[in-house]
Design a protein around this motif. Structure first.
Motif, PDB file in Angstrom:
ATOM      1  N   SER A 137       0.814  -1.215   0.000  1.00  0.00           N
ATOM      2  CA  SER A 137       0.000   0.000   0.000  1.00  0.00           C
ATOM      3  C   SER A 137       0.847   1.264   0.000  1.00  0.00           C
ATOM      4  CB  SER A 137      -0.943   0.003   1.202  1.00  0.00           C
ATOM      5  OG  SER A 137      -0.211   0.075   2.396  1.00  0.00           O
ATOM      6  N   TRP A 138       2.036   1.200   0.540  1.00  0.00           N
ATOM      7  CA  TRP A 138       2.895   2.384   0.544  1.00  0.00           C
ATOM      8  C   TRP A 138       3.702   2.539  -0.735  1.00  0.00           C
ATOM      9  CZ3 TRP A 138       5.329   2.011   6.085  1.00  0.00           C
ATOM     10  CH2 TRP A 138       4.408   2.480   7.011  1.00  0.00           C
ATOM     11  N   SER A 139       4.227   1.435  -1.250  1.00  0.00           N
ATOM     12  CA  SER A 139       5.174   1.550  -2.359  1.00  0.00           C
ATOM     13  C   SER A 139       4.695   0.962  -3.664  1.00  0.00           C
ATOM     14  CB  SER A 139       6.488   0.878  -1.972  1.00  0.00           C
ATOM     15  OG  SER A 139       6.287  -0.505  -1.813  1.00  0.00           O
ATOM     16  N   GLU A 140       3.492   0.438  -3.693  1.00  0.00           N
ATOM     17  CA  GLU A 140       2.915  -0.200  -4.869  1.00  0.00           C
ATOM     18  C   GLU A 140       3.798  -1.364  -5.324  1.00  0.00           C
ATOM     19  OE1 GLU A 140       2.167   3.084  -7.433  1.00  0.00           O
ATOM     20  OE2 GLU A 140       0.795   3.970  -5.986  1.00  0.00           O
ATOM     21  N   LYS A 141       4.366  -1.340  -6.510  1.00  0.00           N
ATOM     22  CA  LYS A 141       5.137  -2.494  -6.983  1.00  0.00           C
ATOM     23  C   LYS A 141       6.649  -2.265  -6.951  1.00  0.00           C
ATOM     24  CE  LYS A 141       1.599  -4.490  -9.787  1.00  0.00           C
ATOM     25  NZ  LYS A 141       1.304  -5.260 -10.964  1.00  0.00           N
ATOM     26  N   LYS A 142       7.073  -1.241  -6.244  1.00  0.00           N
ATOM     27  CA  LYS A 142       8.495  -0.918  -6.219  1.00  0.00           C
ATOM     28  C   LYS A 142       9.323  -1.985  -5.514  1.00  0.00           C
ATOM     29  CE  LYS A 142      11.589   2.835  -4.950  1.00  0.00           C
ATOM     30  NZ  LYS A 142      11.699   4.126  -4.287  1.00  0.00           N
ATOM     31  N   TYR A 143       8.776  -2.589  -4.466  1.00  0.00           N
ATOM     32  CA  TYR A 143       9.498  -3.590  -3.694  1.00  0.00           C
ATOM     33  C   TYR A 143       8.872  -4.970  -3.846  1.00  0.00           C
ATOM     34  CZ  TYR A 143      11.650   0.489  -1.612  1.00  0.00           C
ATOM     35  OH  TYR A 143      12.315   1.654  -1.424  1.00  0.00           O
ATOM     36  N   ALA A 144       8.560  -5.357  -5.046  1.00  0.00           N
ATOM     37  CA  ALA A 144       7.911  -6.644  -5.296  1.00  0.00           C
ATOM     38  C   ALA A 144       8.826  -7.807  -4.933  1.00  0.00           C
ATOM     39  CB  ALA A 144       7.485  -6.741  -6.755  1.00  0.00           C
ATOM     40  N   ILE A 145      10.112  -7.669  -5.146  1.00  0.00           N
ATOM     41  CA  ILE A 145      11.055  -8.735  -4.810  1.00  0.00           C
ATOM     42  C   ILE A 145      11.099  -8.927  -3.298  1.00  0.00           C
ATOM     43  CG2 ILE A 145      13.478  -9.438  -4.902  1.00  0.00           C
ATOM     44  CD1 ILE A 145      13.679  -7.857  -7.521  1.00  0.00           C
ATOM     45  N   PHE A 146      11.102  -7.837  -2.552  1.00  0.00           N
ATOM     46  CA  PHE A 146      11.106  -7.906  -1.095  1.00  0.00           C
ATOM     47  C   PHE A 146       9.850  -8.592  -0.573  1.00  0.00           C
ATOM     48  CE2 PHE A 146      10.035  -6.138   3.062  1.00  0.00           C
ATOM     49  CZ  PHE A 146      11.201  -6.390   3.755  1.00  0.00           C
ATOM     50  N   ILE A 147       8.703  -8.223  -1.112  1.00  0.00           N
ATOM     51  CA  ILE A 147       7.434  -8.793  -0.667  1.00  0.00           C
ATOM     52  C   ILE A 147       7.366 -10.279  -0.981  1.00  0.00           C
ATOM     53  CG2 ILE A 147       4.940  -8.712  -1.039  1.00  0.00           C
ATOM     54  CD1 ILE A 147       5.381  -5.671  -1.610  1.00  0.00           C
ATOM     55  N   THR A 148       7.789 -10.654  -2.176  1.00  0.00           N
ATOM     56  CA  THR A 148       7.790 -12.063  -2.555  1.00  0.00           C
ATOM     57  C   THR A 148       8.729 -12.865  -1.670  1.00  0.00           C
ATOM     58  OG1 THR A 148       7.338 -11.399  -4.835  1.00  0.00           O
ATOM     59  CG2 THR A 148       8.119 -13.644  -4.488  1.00  0.00           C
ATOM     60  N   SER A 149       9.917 -12.339  -1.422  1.00  0.00           N
ATOM     61  CA  SER A 149      10.869 -13.028  -0.555  1.00  0.00           C
ATOM     62  C   SER A 149      10.347 -13.136   0.871  1.00  0.00           C
ATOM     63  CB  SER A 149      12.209 -12.291  -0.542  1.00  0.00           C
ATOM     64  OG  SER A 149      12.774 -12.277  -1.816  1.00  0.00           O
ATOM     65  N   LEU A 150       9.686 -12.106   1.346  1.00  0.00           N
ATOM     66  CA  LEU A 150       9.129 -12.117   2.697  1.00  0.00           C
ATOM     67  C   LEU A 150       8.081 -13.217   2.853  1.00  0.00           C
ATOM     68  CD1 LEU A 150       9.092 -10.395   5.392  1.00  0.00           C
ATOM     69  CD2 LEU A 150       7.058  -9.349   4.436  1.00  0.00           C
ATOM     70  N   LEU A 151       7.177 -13.303   1.902  1.00  0.00           N
ATOM     71  CA  LEU A 151       6.131 -14.324   1.983  1.00  0.00           C
ATOM     72  C   LEU A 151       6.694 -15.729   1.804  1.00  0.00           C
ATOM     73  CD1 LEU A 151       3.266 -12.512   0.065  1.00  0.00           C
ATOM     74  CD2 LEU A 151       3.468 -12.890   2.520  1.00  0.00           C
ATOM     75  N   MET A 152       7.640 -15.887   0.896  1.00  0.00           N
ATOM     76  CA  MET A 152       8.230 -17.215   0.680  1.00  0.00           C
ATOM     77  C   MET A 152       9.031 -17.666   1.901  1.00  0.00           C
ATOM     78  SD  MET A 152       6.959 -18.119  -2.075  1.00  0.00           S
ATOM     79  CE  MET A 152       7.807 -19.600  -2.460  1.00  0.00           C
ATOM     80  N   CYS A 153       9.759 -16.769   2.517  1.00  0.00           N
ATOM     81  CA  CYS A 153      10.509 -17.125   3.729  1.00  0.00           C
ATOM     82  C   CYS A 153       9.571 -17.493   4.864  1.00  0.00           C
ATOM     83  CB  CYS A 153      11.414 -15.977   4.162  1.00  0.00           C
ATOM     84  SG  CYS A 153      12.795 -15.703   3.079  1.00  0.00           S
TER      85      CYS A 153
END
Length: 82
Positions: A54-70
């Protein structure tokens, strides 16, 4: 070349930071709770992902994906060992 290294460093840090973040959260939850709190752990990862989206839209998509996968991997591994 300097911009290339900066971009590579950003990608690497977006992959390794969630590993440290989720590992620390999992360790904290295991130490301070009797059982493994599944809903707290998964809820914290999903909630943090929603806040970042909600804050950064798709700028940190790699971070979000890694967070959920971890979070999923740590949950699966902790269910095997607990």
């Amino acid at each position: 070349m300097s911009q290339y290294y900066n971009e590579e460093f950003k990608i690497i840090s977006q992959v390794f930071l969630p590993i440290l973040l989720i590992g620390g959260l999992a360790t904290f939850l295991i130490v301070f709770n009797d059982g493994y709190p599944w809903y707290t752990f998964i809820g914290a990862a999903i909630g943090l992902s929603i806040i970042i989206v909600s804050w950064s839209e798709k700028k940190y998509a790699i971070f979000i994906t890694s967070l959920l996968m971890c979070a999923i991997i740590y949950s699966a591994l902790s269910s095997l060992y607990n």
